[in-house]
Enzyme design. Structure first.
Site, short mmCIF file in Angstrom:
data_model
loop_
_atom_site.label_atom_id
_atom_site.label_comp_id
_atom_site.label_asym_id
_atom_site.label_seq_id
_atom_site.Cartn_x
_atom_site.Cartn_y
_atom_site.Cartn_z
N ASP A 130 0.81 -1.22 0.00
CA ASP A 130 0.00 0.00 0.00
C ASP A 130 0.84 1.27 0.00
O ASP A 130 0.40 2.31 -0.48
CB ASP A 130 -0.91 0.02 1.25
N MET A 157 -19.59 -24.59 23.63
CA MET A 157 -18.75 -24.09 22.54
C MET A 157 -18.96 -22.60 22.33
O MET A 157 -18.74 -22.08 21.25
CB MET A 157 -19.01 -24.89 21.27
N SER A 164 -29.55 -26.86 16.86
CA SER A 164 -30.18 -25.88 17.76
C SER A 164 -30.99 -26.55 18.85
O SER A 164 -31.94 -25.99 19.39
CB SER A 164 -31.10 -24.92 16.97
N GLU A 200 -29.01 -21.77 15.33
CA GLU A 200 -28.81 -21.69 13.89
C GLU A 200 -29.69 -20.71 13.12
O GLU A 200 -29.25 -20.17 12.11
CB GLU A 200 -29.03 -23.09 13.29
C1 LIG Z 1 -1.38 -9.80 8.89
C2 LIG Z 1 -0.66 -8.88 7.97
C3 LIG Z 1 -1.40 -7.91 7.30
C4 LIG Z 1 -0.76 -7.03 6.43
N1 LIG Z 1 -1.52 -6.13 5.75
C5 LIG Z 1 -0.92 -5.29 4.87
C6 LIG Z 1 -1.69 -4.34 4.13
O1 LIG Z 1 -2.91 -4.24 4.27
N2 LIG Z 1 -1.04 -3.55 3.25
C7 LIG Z 1 0.30 -3.64 3.07
O2 LIG Z 1 0.82 -2.90 2.26
N3 LIG Z 1 1.04 -4.51 3.76
C8 LIG Z 1 0.48 -5.34 4.64
N4 LIG Z 1 1.24 -6.25 5.34
C9 LIG Z 1 2.66 -6.37 5.01
C10 LIG Z 1 3.53 -5.53 5.92
O3 LIG Z 1 3.34 -4.19 5.62
C11 LIG Z 1 4.97 -5.92 5.65
O4 LIG Z 1 5.12 -7.28 5.94
C12 LIG Z 1 5.90 -5.13 6.52
O5 LIG Z 1 5.82 -3.80 6.24
C13 LIG Z 1 7.31 -5.63 6.44
O6 LIG Z 1 8.07 -4.99 7.44
P1 LIG Z 1 8.90 -5.77 8.55
O7 LIG Z 1 9.60 -4.78 9.36
O8 LIG Z 1 8.00 -6.67 9.30
O9 LIG Z 1 9.87 -6.61 7.66
P2 LIG Z 1 10.60 -7.97 7.94
O10 LIG Z 1 9.64 -9.08 7.76
O11 LIG Z 1 11.34 -7.92 9.19
O12 LIG Z 1 11.60 -7.96 6.72
C14 LIG Z 1 11.15 -7.99 5.39
C15 LIG Z 1 12.29 -7.88 4.38
O13 LIG Z 1 12.82 -6.57 4.39
C16 LIG Z 1 14.23 -6.60 4.51
N5 LIG Z 1 14.61 -5.41 5.28
C17 LIG Z 1 14.05 -5.00 6.42
N6 LIG Z 1 14.61 -3.84 6.80
C18 LIG Z 1 15.55 -3.53 5.90
C19 LIG Z 1 16.45 -2.47 5.75
N7 LIG Z 1 16.50 -1.47 6.62
N8 LIG Z 1 17.30 -2.49 4.70
C20 LIG Z 1 17.29 -3.50 3.83
N9 LIG Z 1 16.42 -4.52 3.90
C21 LIG Z 1 15.57 -4.54 4.93
C22 LIG Z 1 14.54 -7.89 5.17
O14 LIG Z 1 15.82 -8.34 4.80
C23 LIG Z 1 13.44 -8.81 4.67
O15 LIG Z 1 13.83 -9.39 3.45
C24 LIG Z 1 0.64 -7.13 6.23
C25 LIG Z 1 1.38 -8.08 6.92
C26 LIG Z 1 0.75 -8.95 7.79
C27 LIG Z 1 1.53 -9.96 8.53
#
Ligand SMILES: Cc1cc2nc3c(=O)[nH]c(=O)nc-3n(C[C@H](O)[C@H](O)[C@H](O)COP(=O)(O)OP(=O)(O)OC[C@H]3O[C@@H](n4cnc5c(N)ncnc54)[C@H](O)[C@@H]3O)c2cc1C
Ligand code: FES
Ligand code: FES
Length: 1359
Positions: free
Chosen positions: A393, A1068, A1110, A1291
């Site tokens: 996003d 449940m 039910s 239900e």
């Molecule tokens: C339940 C859920 C819902 C989500 N919903 C959305 C959504 O609605 N919209 C959306 O856009 N995203 C969504 N996400 C995704 C989320 O935005 C990304 O997973 C998140 O931003 C990744 O960031 P992190 O810090 O957790 O990365 P990590 O998982 O810790 O790392 C991800 C990658 O980035 C690399 N990395 C991290 N930091 C650096 C750095 N400083 N320099 C170089 N490489 C780096 C790492 O090496 C790794 O490969 C969702 C994720 C989950 C789990």
């Protein structure tokens, strides 16, 4: 890998210091809490950060600012190694029933916001964290805080009502600055929320009173209430834990920290203390990922099996968290969490004014809709950008906004623009493996530069986008001529993509309709999506690229107008859908004044376990402590839909660390199949597999992780068999059915068609539904080691069936097997049959190894293996008169049953028997078949076929109304049963209460006025339409197989006067134990505090029937009543001897008089039957009636909708417990809403289920709850067929969710009529945004060519 000596991990949990010398980087906090610290309050519902059940609060000391940061986090995605120096608070840490309840625990429980309770600790912790940061939150804050917490039982209304008691509520901020983050743009309730983007209530335009649209009911203060908020203890923030001083000292000391190292079984983590060290490590190990929030890495390791033997955690590197302000913009450290980014941007917006902060505002808007609050708290900005996933996003907005990143390696530093060249391909960017992103530059906008961010997702909140975009235009000063433009999209390719040609087509042009209409064509051409594109929804995604651009256009026009750069009329503004949750009404009848105070029947008593559930003390199957030597079981499932097993090679698995054994069909000592209706289902596949996901063998190991790793290396060699059957159409073509097929007919349908004014032929396709009980299938089998005795601890709705299945599988008598059920974390029909098979497999493993075996399915396996509600294809032919009377109808149902018969035949029977719903159609024929296919086997699901069959009937009635251009409610009224009636299978009943419900619902919902208001709204709005619908339900209660209508109980009175009740029902979430306590209280004339129910067990009550249909309260209530009456009669002489005595004194005296204080009770229920030959029968005991009104607002450009209001009137007789019953109605309605409008199972062309978790499969979240959600119980209704004149309610209300479907259809119909389209049209269920948008047939949908079915291989099947 040479490794330095691992460091000791130090953090605090609930104020206690935890030192872990062997911290494994692969261990997530949730499992550490549950398995190591035995803090089982936090639950596992998905393991991927998407359900919120595991929410905890993490607190960190920030040495630079010397402040403490508290944030909610999903413990399933927090590696323990990231917690060094942090403090964790879990649900156990904030209060308990033993000491003192925390107000967040007390209020959710007392407001009836906890049914099965599995989601409750997560809800509690999300709310707790909010209050830690903001003791007086707004309702909007509460909504945001809970947006990532799923609940499958309650329908959310009671949770919101409980927690809104913490709010200082006001409908509008009245200029206090909250609305627009202090930029002074509040509407003060005048309806003009914001001058440019409708952003008043932070993101949803919902501040202005106009959005509330008179929908608020005028009887809000009706008494009685389900709970009294005056009883709540106040929130006292001074009572909370203080942050451990030791960690503050540690944080201050750690200013020049050394690299920490943690080493696990397969993975090492290095945690450098400075940037220099980080860059050196990266130079040495370029392949090692940086572990930040773990929200991308974690799911890829867990769900895709990716293994990183080395990871680097930069969370202690200060430079990654720095924020630097410049005159051009702001550099934000890549390590900042998305929540920190949001707060920062909001602050800058306040300080910099509207003109300079266009990009910041666009980012803010996007951030608020990204994931859940927990995800935003954990995920980092750098991690987000570097994950480079297609539907990110933020990346399109950052790219459109000319942002750049600063990257560094040990030898170099450079800046890279975030543009189309940066995002190379799926998951790949220009950043080199040895480089680290240090910070991200977000520039201010200049005069005439306008930015917007738009997204559409399958659910309004907590869902990845389907299509998302960032758009920026720089206009030449004072004009609408485009000087520069950039448009970036996500969700339309393998990565973030730029619509470069469209931008070129617009540059130097005046922003006008004619230029734009050419731009749409260019946009469509350059963002081409092949028809088989991964993710599917191709036509819809292409429409969205256009409609989001159109929305941007509307926004620009308004901004330009506001700036005075264009003159003249501009098209109407498109305000966001309303989102303000209004107070709701729960109306029920109070008990009479003469009822004795101890008598609990009819009172709205809180669920008996709610407080234990809210404190995390309630014990679910997987919370039981491990017996010594316990093994964990993981299943190997088929990857083929239809194949012979050529070879099963388990040798590699047996070599894996911790693996003890592999269980195959050959190991089963007894019956290797389960047999239903003459069809066998293999417990473990023997020679052949019949669907992807069928269980082939099972690996048992010392830990869950080891069992899973063992299962991953079992090799199965298959020989594919030809032509698997997946779809209903394929099954019909190949006559692949389970027999018998059923049909019923009343009158002479064929003949009647000759005499009608009109005949219409139509149909509808109904998708299946996943139970999505929050607690997955769970079982623990403990061999006692003597005489082949086994104790089963199972999450099942049918303990006896599990007991019998295990006995047969092990070839031992049932008297050696005891099945115990404490409680289930939701079931909804999914834990009737499937649990028995799973427990049988675990029992074979326990028998073979002579050790306890635990099997708790991961969410993905549960969804893959266990099956859900049957998808149905239905066709109908209906004959009707000009005045709307339906004379004849012929309906055919085909249900996709899957690879085994399970309960499919009875599901189809119930479909046919109940399909007439509320309508007296004189000539009516229904026939149904269960299709045998190569998919997972579908099973019972709340409503048992009725939600499908009644839906078809209502769709047919709606088609009749559309064909005649009559209001649908009039056609419904005209055709309803009236007074004493006969169903089409000749069962007598009286439809009077159905009509009372109908009239009451119309009155309560102000139906006619709402409809007029909707018509007016639709005339005034082109792109948004409203719709209304009102639907009835007549639902048969009891099992149609007569023998299942029986129950027994066992009641003991102990000599201290306390009473222990055992009965056959399982708890449940539906509150059966609470109701049984109420029954016992009335019969024994004692308060419920003296009565306890510990568990359901086959050794206390044998030969139980399932808790289903039910019928649980009807059957078990009578059995408990029987036992209590026996005991009370025995006590009577003692009481007569001492009338002034107390209960305790009578019980004691009875004991000394040698009177037995234990009794069994029994209930022989109705002899229901159905004679299919004679086409008649009495398959039910009686009917529960209900009527539901719903109103929606639909965004025709995206198909997104909001349920503005729902009013339900139910006849449930005289409710035994109104709070439990209203909870059942609300929860069932929301499940129906999910079924008919949201939840979509997607199968690939080879039969693989794609949707295997909450990230892909969307059940309703809090954002889906009707904004005004009112439930009324019909007063003075008697029912001679059930205990205390009550009625079954588990239900029936599921079907009422269809009111939302038909309201959407009504809104779509209004949109179509603007395009000159009238009459019936096809809208399949669920009416997802995709379907609603395409059916609305706007000018944009017409622009996108439809791919001819058959000309390409679709990504997903229509099963
Ligand atoms: C339940 C859920 C819902 C989500 N919903 C959305 C959504 O609605 N919209 C959306 O856009 N995203 C969504 N996400 C995704 C989320 O935005 C990304 O997973 C998140 O931003 C990744 O960031 P992190 O810090 O957790 O990365 P990590 O998982 O810790 O790392 C991800 C990658 O980035 C690399 N990395 C991290 N930091 C650096 C750095 N400083 N320099 C170089 N490489 C780096 C790492 O090496 C790794 O490969 C969702 C994720 C989950 C789990
Ligand atoms: S279990 Fe952690 S979010 Fe679902
Ligand atoms: S109470 Fe929320 S999932 Fe059951």
């Amino acid at each position: 890998m040479s490794s330095p000596k691992p460091d000791t991990l130090l953090f605090f949990v609930n104020g206690k210091k935890v030192e872990e010398r062997n911290a494994d980087p692969e261990t997530m906090l949730l499992f550490y809490l549950r398995d190591k610290l035995r803090l089982t309050g936090s639950k596992s519902g998905c393991g991927g950060g998407a359900c919120g059940a595991c929410t905890v609060m993490v607190s960190r000391y920030q040495p630079r600012t010397r402040t403490i940061l508290h944030f909610s986090a999903t413990a399933c995605l927090v590696p323990i190694v990231q917690l060094h120096g942090a403090a964790v608070t879990t649900v156990e840490g904030i209060g308990s029933t033993k000491t003192r309840l925390h107000p967040v625990q007390e209020r959710i429980a007392k407001a009836n916001g906890s049914q099965c309770g599995f989601c409750t600790p997560g809800m509690v912790m999300s709310m707790y964290t909010l209050l830690r940061n903001k003791p007086q939150p707004s309702l909007e804050d509460v909504r945001e805080a809970l947006s990532g917490n799923l609940c499958r039982c309650t329908g959310y209304r009671p949770i919101v009502d409980g927690y809104r008691t913490f709010c200082q509520e006001a409908n509008c901020c009245q200029g206090n600055g909250v609305c627009r983050q202090g930029n002074g743009d509040c509407c003060q309730g005048n309806g003009d929320c914001s001058l440019d983007d409708g952003d008043c209530r932070r993101d949803n335009g919902d501040c202005c009173q106009s959005n509330r649209d008179g929908a608020e009911p005028n009887f809000l203060q009706e008494k009685p209430q389900l709970f009294e908020k005056e009883d709540f203890q106040p929130l006292d923030p001074t009572q909370e834990f203080i942050f451990p001083p030791e960690l503050i000292l540690m944080g201050d000391r750690d200013s020049v920290p050394k690299t920490l190292s943690f080493c696990g079984e397969r993975t090492r983590l290095l945690c450098p203390g400075s940037l220099e060290e980080l860059l050196e490590l990266k130079a040495k190990h370029p392949e090692a990922p940086l572990l930040m929030g773990n929200t991308h890495l974690g799911p890829s390791m867990k769900f895709k099996g990716v293994l990183h033997t080395l990871m680097i955690s930069p969370i202690r590197v200060q430079e990654l968290f720095e924020v630097t302000h410049t005159s051009e913009g702001v550099w934000v450290g890549a390590g900042c969490s998305l929540s920190e980014l949001l707060t920062l941007l909001q602050k800058i917006i306040c300080e910099s004014g509207a003109e300079r902060s266009e990009l910041f505002r666009a980012l803010t808007k996007q951030l608020k809709n990204l994931g859940s609050q927990q995800v935003r708290n954990q995920a980092s900005l750098g991690g987000h950008i570097m994950s480079a996933f297609p539907n990110s996003d933020l990346n399109p907005v950052l790219a459109a906004g000319n942002c750049k990143v600063s990257v560094a390696s040990s030898s170099d530093r450079r800046e890279l623009p975030l543009n189309q060249d940066f995002f190379v391909s799926f998951g790949k960017t220009l950043v080199r493996p040895e480089e680290v992103v240090l910070s991200v530059f977000i520039p201010f906008t200049s005069k005439g530069e306008l930015v917007s961010a738009l997204r559409h997702a399958p659910r309004k909140e907590s869902a990845f986008s389907t299509v998302t975009c960032g758009m920026r235009v720089l206009f030449c000063e004072g004009s609408s001529v485009v000087r520069d433009i950039s448009l970036y999209y996500g969700g339309v390719g393998p990565t973030t993509v730029k619509a470069a040609q469209t931008c070129r087509a617009l540059i130097n042009k005046e922003w006008s309709e004619s230029v734009l209409s050419r731009a749409y064509d260019v946009l469509l051409e350059e963002l081409e999506l092949p028809p088989s594109a991964p993710g599917g929804k191709v036509q819809f995604r292409r429409v969205l690229t256009l409609t989001l651009f159109f929305k941007f256009h509307l926004e620009l026009l308004h901004k330009l107008k506001h700036m005075g750069w264009i003159s003249g009329e501009v098209p109407q503004r498109l305000l966001p859908l309303p989102s303000y949750i209004q107070p709701s009404v729960q109306h029920f009848q109070t008990v009479s004044d003469s009822q004795k105070s101890h008598d609990a029947v009819g009172r709205p008593i809180m669920h008996k376990a709610a407080l234990s559930q809210a404190t995390g003390e309630a014990v679910y199957c997987d919370d039981l402590p491990s017996p010594p030597g316990e093994l964990h079981l993981a299943l190997v499932t088929s990857s083929r839909a239809y194949a012979n097993i050529k070879q099963l090679d388990v040798s590699a698995a047996l070599q894996m660390p911790g693996v003890v054994d592999v269980i195959t069909a050959e190991d089963i000592p007894g019956k290797k199949v389960r047999t239903d209706f003459g069809y066998d289902e293999d417990i473990l596949a023997q020679n052949q597999v019949l669907c992807v996901g069928q269980m082939v063998c099972a690996v048992v190991a010392d830990t869950k992780a080891h069992a899973k790793r063992g299962a991953a290396v079992v090799r199965v060699q298959y020989e594919d068999l030809p032509d698997p059957i997946f779809t209903i159409e394929e099954a019909i073509e190949r006559a692949s059915f389970y027999e018998p097929r059923r049909s019923l007919e009343r009158g002479n349908v064929t003949e009647a068609f000759r005499s009608v004014d009109h005949i219409y032929e139509g149909g509808i396709r109904l998708g299946g539904q996943e139970h999505f009980y929050m607690e997955t299938q769970s079982t623990l089998v403990v061999p006692l080691g003597e005489e082949q005795e086994f104790h089963l601890y199972v999450s099942t709705q049918w303990p006896t069936s599990t007991q019998v299945a295990v006995a047969e599988t092990l070839s031992i008598p049932s008297n050696r097997v005891v099945c115990h059920v404490k409680r289930l974390g939701g079931a909804f029909g999914g834990k009737v049959t499937k649990t028995a098979i799973l427990t049988s497999i675990a029992a074979v493993a326990a028998w073979k190894t002579n050790r306890a075996v635990r099997c708790v399915l991961e969410r993905g396996d549960d969804m893959l293996i266990t099956g859900g509600r049957h998808p149905v294809v239905a066709k109908y032919k209906v004959g009707f008169m000009n005045d709307g009377r339906i004379i004849a109808a012929d309906l055919e149902y085909f249900a996709n049953a899957g690879f085994s018969v399970d309960e499919s035949l009875t599901v189809v029977e119930k479909m046919i028997v109940q399909m007439d719903n509320a309508y007296n159609i004189p000539h009516l024929r229904g026939s149904g078949a269960a299709c045998r296919t190569n998919l997972r086997s579908n099973t019972a699901f709340r409503g048992f076929g009725v939600p499908q069959s009644c839906m078809v009937m209502e769709n047919m009635v709606t088609d009749v109304a559309m064909a005649l251009a009559m209001p649908a409610d009039k056609v419904r009224e005209l055709n309803m049963y009236r007074g004493p009636s006969l169903t089409y299978h000749k069962m007598e009943f009286n439809a009077e209460n159905l009509h009372l419900c109908w009239d009451e619902c119309k009155r309560r919902s102000d139906f006619e006025a709402r409809r007029r208001a909707v018509e007016l709204f639709n005339k005034q709005n082109q792109w948004k339409k409203r719709g209304v619908a009102i639907v009835p339900i007549r639902y048969g209660i009891a099992f149609s197989e007569g023998f299942l209508n029986q129950a027994a109980s066992l009641v003991h009175i102990y000599s201290d006067g306390s009473v222990l009740v055992a009965h056959a029902g399982t708890e449940m979430g539906q509150g059966i134990h609470t109701k049984m306590q109420q029954v016992a209280s009335r019969e024994l004339h004692i308060p419920i505090s003296k009565i306890y129910i510990s568990e359901t067990s086959t050794s206390s009550v044998p030969n139980t029937c399932p808790s289903a249909a039910s019928f649980g309260t009807d059957a078990n209530g009578m059995a408990v009543k029987d036992a209590c009456q026996i005991l009370y009669q025995r006590l009577r002489p003692v009481m007569q001897k001492n009338p002034e005595g107390s209960w305790e004194s009578w019980v004691k005296a009875a004991f000394f008089d040698k009177i037995s204080l234990s009794a069994t009770g029994y209930y022989r229920g109705p002899d229901t039957y159905m004679d299919w030959e004679q086409m008649e029968g009495r398959p039910y005991s009686y009917f529960t009636y209900g009527v539901c009104f719903s109103e929606v607002e639909l965004d025709c450009l995206t198909g997104d909708y909001r349920t503005l209001r729902t009013d339900i009137v139910m006849d449930i007789g005289r409710s035994i417990n109104p709070s439990v019953d209203i909870g059942q109605i609300e929860g069932a309605f929301m499940q129906g809403l999910g079924l008919y409008t949201l939840e979509e199972l997607k199968f690939g062309p080879s039969g693989l289920l794609y949707t295997r978790g909450p990230s892909q499969y969307k059940i309703p979240a809090l954002c889906d709850m009707p904004l005004s959600f009112n439930v009324y119980l019909l007063p003075d209704s008697d029912n001679p067929h059930a205990i205390y004149s009550s009625k079954g309610i588990g239900e029936p209300a599921v079907f009422l969710g269809s009111a939302v479907f038909f309201a959407i259809k009504d809104a779509v119909s209004a949109a179509r009529s603007d395009s000159g389209l009238s009459g019936p049209f096809s809208l399949d269920s669920p009416a997802t945004a995709e379907r609603a948008c395409l059916a609305a047939a706007s000018t944009f949908t017409h622009k996108v060519p439809v791919c001819e079915p058959g000309s390409f291989k679709p990504w997903a099947l229509e099963i």
